[in-house]
Design a protein around this motif. Sequence first.
Motif, PDB file in Angstrom:
ATOM      1  N   THR A 166       0.866  -1.169   0.000  1.00 18.00           N
ATOM      2  CA  THR A 166       0.000   0.000   0.000  1.00 18.00           C
ATOM      3  C   THR A 166       0.909   1.227   0.000  1.00 18.00           C
ATOM      4  O   THR A 166       2.126   1.116   0.091  1.00 18.00           O
ATOM      5  CB  THR A 166      -0.912   0.031   1.249  1.00 18.00           C
ATOM      6  OG1 THR A 166      -0.102  -0.023   2.421  1.00 18.00           O
ATOM      7  CG2 THR A 166      -1.891  -1.144   1.241  1.00 18.00           C
ATOM      8  N   LYS A 200      -2.688   0.335   8.061  1.00 17.37           N
ATOM      9  CA  LYS A 200      -3.408  -0.128   6.870  1.00 17.37           C
ATOM     10  C   LYS A 200      -4.622   0.764   6.597  1.00 17.37           C
ATOM     11  O   LYS A 200      -4.882   1.148   5.449  1.00 17.37           O
ATOM     12  CB  LYS A 200      -3.833  -1.582   7.069  1.00 17.37           C
ATOM     13  CG  LYS A 200      -4.135  -2.328   5.805  1.00 17.37           C
ATOM     14  CD  LYS A 200      -4.500  -3.778   6.098  1.00 17.37           C
ATOM     15  CE  LYS A 200      -3.394  -4.500   6.823  1.00 17.37           C
ATOM     16  NZ  LYS A 200      -3.821  -5.584   7.680  1.00 17.37           N
ATOM     17  N   HIS A 204      -3.463   4.190   5.198  1.00 15.87           N
ATOM     18  CA  HIS A 204      -3.003   4.060   3.813  1.00 15.87           C
ATOM     19  C   HIS A 204      -4.184   3.947   2.846  1.00 15.87           C
ATOM     20  O   HIS A 204      -4.236   4.662   1.847  1.00 15.87           O
ATOM     21  CB  HIS A 204      -2.118   2.830   3.660  1.00 15.87           C
ATOM     22  CG  HIS A 204      -0.774   2.972   4.273  1.00 15.87           C
ATOM     23  ND1 HIS A 204       0.288   2.206   3.884  1.00 15.87           N
ATOM     24  CD2 HIS A 204      -0.300   3.780   5.252  1.00 15.87           C
ATOM     25  CE1 HIS A 204       1.357   2.527   4.590  1.00 15.87           C
ATOM     26  NE2 HIS A 204       1.019   3.478   5.436  1.00 15.87           N
ATOM     27  N   LEU A 205      -5.102   3.035   3.150  1.00 15.04           N
ATOM     28  CA  LEU A 205      -6.209   2.795   2.224  1.00 15.04           C
ATOM     29  C   LEU A 205      -7.204   3.952   2.192  1.00 15.04           C
ATOM     30  O   LEU A 205      -7.854   4.175   1.167  1.00 15.04           O
ATOM     31  CB  LEU A 205      -6.907   1.480   2.561  1.00 15.04           C
ATOM     32  CG  LEU A 205      -6.027   0.238   2.339  1.00 15.04           C
ATOM     33  CD1 LEU A 205      -6.739  -1.011   2.840  1.00 15.04           C
ATOM     34  CD2 LEU A 205      -5.631   0.098   0.882  1.00 15.04           C
ATOM     35  N   PRO A 247      -6.748   3.958  -2.143  1.00 13.15           N
ATOM     36  CA  PRO A 247      -7.331   2.622  -2.040  1.00 13.15           C
ATOM     37  C   PRO A 247      -6.647   1.553  -2.891  1.00 13.15           C
ATOM     38  O   PRO A 247      -7.058   0.402  -2.882  1.00 13.15           O
ATOM     39  CB  PRO A 247      -8.767   2.834  -2.510  1.00 13.15           C
ATOM     40  CG  PRO A 247      -8.650   3.939  -3.508  1.00 13.15           C
ATOM     41  CD  PRO A 247      -7.592   4.861  -2.930  1.00 13.15           C
ATOM     42  N   TYR A 248      -5.590   1.914  -3.614  1.00 11.64           N
ATOM     43  CA  TYR A 248      -4.917   0.941  -4.466  1.00 11.64           C
ATOM     44  C   TYR A 248      -3.939   0.101  -3.653  1.00 11.64           C
ATOM     45  O   TYR A 248      -3.191   0.618  -2.826  1.00 11.64           O
ATOM     46  CB  TYR A 248      -4.165   1.640  -5.604  1.00 11.64           C
ATOM     47  CG  TYR A 248      -5.087   2.409  -6.523  1.00 11.64           C
ATOM     48  CD1 TYR A 248      -5.929   1.739  -7.401  1.00 11.64           C
ATOM     49  CD2 TYR A 248      -5.118   3.797  -6.494  1.00 11.64           C
ATOM     50  CE1 TYR A 248      -6.789   2.444  -8.229  1.00 11.64           C
ATOM     51  CE2 TYR A 248      -5.971   4.499  -7.322  1.00 11.64           C
ATOM     52  CZ  TYR A 248      -6.803   3.819  -8.188  1.00 11.64           C
ATOM     53  OH  TYR A 248      -7.641   4.505  -9.006  1.00 11.64           O
ATOM     54  N   ALA A 249      -3.949  -1.205  -3.902  1.00 14.53           N
ATOM     55  CA  ALA A 249      -3.026  -2.130  -3.254  1.00 14.53           C
ATOM     56  C   ALA A 249      -2.597  -3.167  -4.282  1.00 14.53           C
ATOM     57  O   ALA A 249      -3.383  -3.569  -5.139  1.00 14.53           O
ATOM     58  CB  ALA A 249      -3.688  -2.817  -2.062  1.00 14.53           C
ATOM     59  N   ALA A 287      -8.863  -1.672  -2.972  1.00 17.72           N
ATOM     60  CA  ALA A 287      -9.195  -2.352  -1.716  1.00 17.72           C
ATOM     61  C   ALA A 287     -10.145  -1.494  -0.893  1.00 17.72           C
ATOM     62  O   ALA A 287      -9.867  -0.321  -0.643  1.00 17.72           O
ATOM     63  CB  ALA A 287      -7.921  -2.634  -0.917  1.00 17.72           C
ATOM     64  N   THR A 288     -11.256  -2.084  -0.489  1.00 14.72           N
ATOM     65  CA  THR A 288     -12.236  -1.368   0.332  1.00 14.72           C
ATOM     66  C   THR A 288     -12.685  -2.257   1.490  1.00 14.72           C
ATOM     67  O   THR A 288     -12.863  -3.460   1.322  1.00 14.72           O
ATOM     68  CB  THR A 288     -13.470  -0.944  -0.492  1.00 14.72           C
ATOM     69  OG1 THR A 288     -14.014  -2.081  -1.160  1.00 14.72           O
ATOM     70  CG2 THR A 288     -13.116   0.112  -1.520  1.00 14.72           C
ATOM     71  N   LEU A 335     -11.256  -6.966   3.766  1.00 14.28           N
ATOM     72  CA  LEU A 335     -11.041  -6.069   2.639  1.00 14.28           C
ATOM     73  C   LEU A 335     -11.513  -6.763   1.369  1.00 14.28           C
ATOM     74  O   LEU A 335     -11.156  -7.920   1.103  1.00 14.28           O
ATOM     75  CB  LEU A 335      -9.553  -5.724   2.479  1.00 14.28           C
ATOM     76  CG  LEU A 335      -9.012  -4.638   3.371  1.00 14.28           C
ATOM     77  CD1 LEU A 335      -7.492  -4.574   3.268  1.00 14.28           C
ATOM     78  CD2 LEU A 335      -9.629  -3.291   3.023  1.00 14.28           C
TER      79      LEU A 335
END
Length: 172
Positions: free
Chosen positions: A28, A63, A66-67, A71-73, A91-92, A135
């Motif tokens: 992330t 985490k 970051h998200l 939201p990209y991982a 990622a949600t 997630l």
Amino acid sequence: MTTTVPYADLRDDLSAILSRINYATMTTVDPSGRPRSRVLIAVWELAGPTPLGWLATFRTPVKSRHLAANPYATFSYWDPRQDTASIDTVATWTDQTDERHHVWKLYQEGSPRGVGYPPEPYWPGGPDSEEFQVLRLEPYRIQVIRGYELGRGVPARQWSRPVTDQRMSPGL
């Protein structure tokens, strides 16, 4: 070099790589643009026309921060055969009871086969416990490289989700 292919053309190789490797490096990016990686096990539903992933996890402050900012991982898989899979996702967090129970079952049964673990030791309260967080991982790009193909000059194969949602378009 990379060749763009339909998802169905790399699904079997993706499933084989994930089943053999199991552990992924999840990366992330923090609000300042710095990457952070951790090793974990995500489960993936690969049978449909597009893949969907899930991560049973603890909602840690790092985490979550970051998200919330980005939201990209990315989930990276590698083995000594030089087989790799990279899955770029949005990622949600999900709090839906039916999804949490579904993910719990995927971890228990393995998805794909061989990927997962018994979640009970980590979340003794089960899928309804406050500690068990999920997630939802919506891939927008997947790249598969087989080591034996790489040695022959065969390009990596890549699938990209058709852009129908602005958040699925990372501009890359």
